[in-house]
Scaffold this active site. Structure first.
Site, PDB file in Angstrom:
ATOM      1  N   ARG A 122       0.828  -1.229   0.000  1.00  0.00           N
ATOM      2  CA  ARG A 122       0.000   0.000   0.000  1.00  0.00           C
ATOM      3  C   ARG A 122       0.856   1.271   0.000  1.00  0.00           C
ATOM      4  O   ARG A 122       0.416   2.336   0.413  1.00  0.00           O
ATOM      5  CB  ARG A 122      -0.987   0.023   1.172  1.00  0.00           C
ATOM      6  CG  ARG A 122      -1.975  -1.120   1.134  1.00  0.00           C
ATOM      7  CD  ARG A 122      -3.193  -0.860   1.999  1.00  0.00           C
ATOM      8  NE  ARG A 122      -4.103  -1.989   1.879  1.00  0.00           N
ATOM      9  CZ  ARG A 122      -3.979  -3.115   2.576  1.00  0.00           C
ATOM     10  NH1 ARG A 122      -2.995  -3.248   3.440  1.00  0.00           N
ATOM     11  NH2 ARG A 122      -4.844  -4.089   2.395  1.00  0.00           N
ATOM     12  N   LYS A 144       2.811  11.725 -10.997  1.00  0.00           N
ATOM     13  CA  LYS A 144       1.966  10.815 -11.783  1.00  0.00           C
ATOM     14  C   LYS A 144       2.753   9.527 -12.043  1.00  0.00           C
ATOM     15  O   LYS A 144       3.869   9.574 -12.580  1.00  0.00           O
ATOM     16  CB  LYS A 144       1.595  11.437 -13.129  1.00  0.00           C
ATOM     17  CG  LYS A 144       0.446  12.414 -13.061  1.00  0.00           C
ATOM     18  CD  LYS A 144       0.030  12.793 -14.472  1.00  0.00           C
ATOM     19  CE  LYS A 144      -1.025  13.861 -14.478  1.00  0.00           C
ATOM     20  NZ  LYS A 144      -1.336  14.312 -15.852  1.00  0.00           N
ATOM     21  N   GLU A 186       8.654  18.780 -24.977  1.00  0.00           N
ATOM     22  CA  GLU A 186       8.098  19.171 -23.665  1.00  0.00           C
ATOM     23  C   GLU A 186       8.752  20.473 -23.189  1.00  0.00           C
ATOM     24  O   GLU A 186       8.120  21.291 -22.524  1.00  0.00           O
ATOM     25  CB  GLU A 186       8.302  18.064 -22.622  1.00  0.00           C
ATOM     26  CG  GLU A 186       7.765  16.688 -23.007  1.00  0.00           C
ATOM     27  CD  GLU A 186       6.253  16.620 -23.255  1.00  0.00           C
ATOM     28  OE1 GLU A 186       5.526  17.564 -22.868  1.00  0.00           O
ATOM     29  OE2 GLU A 186       5.801  15.624 -23.858  1.00  0.00           O
ATOM     30  N   LYS A 228       7.140  23.327 -13.707  1.00  0.00           N
ATOM     31  CA  LYS A 228       6.270  22.189 -13.378  1.00  0.00           C
ATOM     32  C   LYS A 228       5.973  22.158 -11.875  1.00  0.00           C
ATOM     33  O   LYS A 228       4.848  21.852 -11.467  1.00  0.00           O
ATOM     34  CB  LYS A 228       6.889  20.871 -13.857  1.00  0.00           C
ATOM     35  CG  LYS A 228       5.937  19.719 -13.579  1.00  0.00           C
ATOM     36  CD  LYS A 228       5.935  18.615 -14.572  1.00  0.00           C
ATOM     37  CE  LYS A 228       4.813  17.619 -14.226  1.00  0.00           C
ATOM     38  NZ  LYS A 228       4.922  16.368 -14.926  1.00  0.00           N
ATOM     39  N   GLU A 238      -4.659  17.514 -11.403  1.00  0.00           N
ATOM     40  CA  GLU A 238      -5.101  17.915 -12.742  1.00  0.00           C
ATOM     41  C   GLU A 238      -6.588  18.260 -12.786  1.00  0.00           C
ATOM     42  O   GLU A 238      -7.352  17.778 -13.615  1.00  0.00           O
ATOM     43  CB  GLU A 238      -4.767  16.830 -13.778  1.00  0.00           C
ATOM     44  CG  GLU A 238      -4.756  17.373 -15.208  1.00  0.00           C
ATOM     45  CD  GLU A 238      -4.185  16.385 -16.216  1.00  0.00           C
ATOM     46  OE1 GLU A 238      -3.237  15.671 -15.877  1.00  0.00           O
ATOM     47  OE2 GLU A 238      -4.704  16.370 -17.339  1.00  0.00           O
ATOM     48  N   ARG A 242      -3.153  22.225 -14.005  1.00  0.00           N
ATOM     49  CA  ARG A 242      -2.249  21.186 -14.544  1.00  0.00           C
ATOM     50  C   ARG A 242      -2.662  20.772 -15.948  1.00  0.00           C
ATOM     51  O   ARG A 242      -1.849  20.190 -16.680  1.00  0.00           O
ATOM     52  CB  ARG A 242      -2.195  19.988 -13.583  1.00  0.00           C
ATOM     53  CG  ARG A 242      -1.061  19.028 -13.906  1.00  0.00           C
ATOM     54  CD  ARG A 242      -0.764  18.046 -12.793  1.00  0.00           C
ATOM     55  NE  ARG A 242       0.291  17.134 -13.190  1.00  0.00           N
ATOM     56  CZ  ARG A 242       0.939  16.312 -12.360  1.00  0.00           C
ATOM     57  NH1 ARG A 242       0.640  16.303 -11.085  1.00  0.00           N
ATOM     58  NH2 ARG A 242       1.885  15.511 -12.805  1.00  0.00           N
ATOM     59  N   ASN A 246      -1.002  19.609 -21.065  1.00  0.00           N
ATOM     60  CA  ASN A 246      -1.444  18.832 -22.230  1.00  0.00           C
ATOM     61  C   ASN A 246      -1.328  19.619 -23.535  1.00  0.00           C
ATOM     62  O   ASN A 246      -1.753  19.130 -24.593  1.00  0.00           O
ATOM     63  CB  ASN A 246      -2.908  18.404 -22.045  1.00  0.00           C
ATOM     64  CG  ASN A 246      -3.058  17.406 -20.930  1.00  0.00           C
ATOM     65  OD1 ASN A 246      -2.594  16.288 -21.039  1.00  0.00           O
ATOM     66  ND2 ASN A 246      -3.680  17.819 -19.833  1.00  0.00           N
ATOM     67  N   HIS A 249      -0.732  17.992 -26.916  1.00  0.00           N
ATOM     68  CA  HIS A 249      -0.884  16.541 -26.769  1.00  0.00           C
ATOM     69  C   HIS A 249      -2.212  16.008 -27.327  1.00  0.00           C
ATOM     70  O   HIS A 249      -2.315  14.813 -27.587  1.00  0.00           O
ATOM     71  CB  HIS A 249      -0.725  16.116 -25.307  1.00  0.00           C
ATOM     72  CG  HIS A 249       0.696  16.217 -24.812  1.00  0.00           C
ATOM     73  ND1 HIS A 249       1.377  17.420 -24.742  1.00  0.00           N
ATOM     74  CD2 HIS A 249       1.573  15.273 -24.387  1.00  0.00           C
ATOM     75  CE1 HIS A 249       2.595  17.204 -24.282  1.00  0.00           C
ATOM     76  NE2 HIS A 249       2.750  15.921 -24.059  1.00  0.00           N
ATOM     77  N   HIS A 253      -1.152  13.015 -29.428  1.00  0.00           N
ATOM     78  CA  HIS A 253      -1.491  11.627 -29.103  1.00  0.00           C
ATOM     79  C   HIS A 253      -2.314  10.986 -30.216  1.00  0.00           C
ATOM     80  O   HIS A 253      -2.145   9.796 -30.526  1.00  0.00           O
ATOM     81  CB  HIS A 253      -2.291  11.570 -27.791  1.00  0.00           C
ATOM     82  CG  HIS A 253      -1.434  11.720 -26.566  1.00  0.00           C
ATOM     83  ND1 HIS A 253      -1.903  12.250 -25.392  1.00  0.00           N
ATOM     84  CD2 HIS A 253      -0.134  11.404 -26.339  1.00  0.00           C
ATOM     85  CE1 HIS A 253      -0.926  12.247 -24.489  1.00  0.00           C
ATOM     86  NE2 HIS A 253       0.159  11.750 -25.042  1.00  0.00           N
ATOM     87  N   HIS A 266       7.496  10.825 -30.523  1.00  0.00           N
ATOM     88  CA  HIS A 266       6.539  11.479 -29.626  1.00  0.00           C
ATOM     89  C   HIS A 266       6.754  12.994 -29.668  1.00  0.00           C
ATOM     90  O   HIS A 266       5.798  13.772 -29.693  1.00  0.00           O
ATOM     91  CB  HIS A 266       6.739  10.917 -28.211  1.00  0.00           C
ATOM     92  CG  HIS A 266       5.882  11.585 -27.183  1.00  0.00           C
ATOM     93  ND1 HIS A 266       4.512  11.442 -27.163  1.00  0.00           N
ATOM     94  CD2 HIS A 266       6.199  12.406 -26.145  1.00  0.00           C
ATOM     95  CE1 HIS A 266       4.019  12.144 -26.148  1.00  0.00           C
ATOM     96  NE2 HIS A 266       5.017  12.741 -25.525  1.00  0.00           N
TER      97      HIS A 266
END
Ligand code: NAD
Ligand code: GLY
Length: 366
Positions: A122, A144, A186, A228, A238, A242, A246, A249, A253, A266
């Site tokens: 956990r 993340k 990025e 960041k 997010e 946040r 994206n 993206h 994507h 990418h």
């Protein structure tokens, strides 16, 4: 030529240490972070061959019992099955609640090892040691973690902030060009979102960045991490600010998915997405054509040239709908009007389609 950036998130406060040569100090740096008896050193085969022995030896020298866990390099390792195997190996190796996981590698290793650390017993401590530009400027910071599902990328995961992040910018010397460009996309995204000062700084140094000048790259990583850290402090989960991360993206994507992962890098896909979003913003936001040209120039000089492949607009639109930001069947895109001025807004299919048709008409044959 080194820097420390503090990251504050709910229930977590940690440092990102950035500088060339940080791996030479990795043993004492990790000892300062944790009193653990054992550490699980998770890495991939490529990174293991470059830095594995050095880090393993440095950790052992600090008195840690080191469990080395190496996965194949590449996105396919970011799976439920590999995460499960990692947890089984941690259990078989007697790793306890007071021990720690060290993620040595790019975003794949960071997301995977972080996820295993989040769920094993956990949750046990973990430390990020990013070795790609993308991981240094983005994925190692902010908590993340996760794995891909058959249904799509990053569909299972947990928020798990690390105990600390150690980024040795000298390690970037061996990074292949495609991986470098993925990180640079990025970086460009961050500069545009951060504002005029960072964007101008990057424009003035784009050639030194492209040549991987060590001092310039170290400052670059620091600037991105500061941005960041600020975003994560304001919105860890997010739910608002946040979402800006994206930028580029939504289309990026979709291009990767439709062309098949690996067909374009990418970084190229994200850069293409930024170009596209700026054009949409001229119509539905407040971007000027001068901003569009300025961003195009920056991406070009960084080596993030436009893709040549023609992608079927209807397939791209369908893929854009699967984006996590969509609400009630409407695509939402991050649009930037000018440096630092961004908004995440619903964009109707009819608008996206018109832009996709115009965009596709500039690309090569089918
Ligand atoms: P990656 O981890 O696959 O690394 C790219 C390649 O570079 C790998 O083959 C790796 O072995 C190799 N490599 C790593 N360091 C090297 C070095 N110093 N020299 C030579 N080769 C080296 O890819 P990535 O681009 O770092 O990360 C992509 C992943 O990150 C994706 O899964 C993406 O979903 C995830 N991501 C996560 C976040 C987040 O916030 N958690 C943010 C962005 C991206
Ligand atoms: N790279 C996206 C995020 O960290 O939110």
């Amino acid at each position: 030529m080194s820097a420390t950036v503090h990251v504050r998130a709910p229930g977590a406060l940690y440092n990102v240490e950035i500088g060339p040569g940080a791996l030479d100090e990795i043993g004492p740096m990790i000892r300062d972070l944790t009193p653990a008896e054992s550490v699980a050193l998770v890495t991939d085969e490529t990174v293991a061959s470059l830095f594995g022995m050095k880090v393993d030896t440095a950790l052992a020298r600090e008195g840690f019992r080191v469990l080395s866990l190496t996965v194949p390099a590449g996105e396919q390792s970011k799976s439920w099955a590999v995460a499960g195997d990692l947890c089984e190996t941690l259990a078989a190796g007697g790793v306890s609640r007071t021990d720690a996981v060290v993620a040595l590698g790019g975003g794949v290793v960071g997301d995977l090892a972080g996820f295993a650390a989040a769920v094993y017993l956990r949750g046990i401590d973990f430390i990020q040691v990013p070795t790609t530009l993308l991981a240094m400027v983005d994925s190692s910071v902010g908590g993340k973690t996760g794995v891909d599902l058959r249904a799509g990328k990053n569909l299972a995961g947990a928020f798990k902030q690390p105990l600390g992040v150690i980024a040795d910018t000298a390690a970037l010397a061996t990074l292949p060009e495609d991986e470098w460009l993925s990180g640079l996309a990025e970086v460009a995204k961050t500069a545009v979102l951060d504002g005029e000062e960072f964007m101008s700084w990057l424009e003035a140094r784009a050639e030194q960045v492209a040549a991987r000048d060590e001092a310039v790259v170290t400052e670059l990583v620091e600037r991105c991490v500061r941005f960041k850290a600020d975003v994560v402090a304001r919105d860890e989960k997010e739910e608002g600010p946040r979402e800006c991360l994206n930028y580029g993206h939504t289309l990026g994507h979709a291009i990767e998915k439709v062309l098949g992962y690996g067909a374009v890098t990418h970084g190229q896909a994200v850069a293409e997405g930024m170009r596209f979003a700026s054009r949409v913003s001229v119509q539905v936001g407040a971007a000027s054509t001068e901003f569009v040209r300025r961003q195009d120039r920056l991406l070009d000089v960084l080596g993030l040239t436009s893709i040549e492949e023609r992608v079927e607009p209807s397939a791209v639109l369908e893929a854009m709908h699967v984006d996590k930001k969509s609400r009630s069947g409407v695509v939402r895109m991050v649009l930037v009007d000018s440096p630092s001025s961004w908004h995440c807004v619903p964009v109707q299919d009819v608008t996206i389609s018109a832009h996709l048709d115009a965009w596709a008409s500039t690309k090569g044959g089918e």
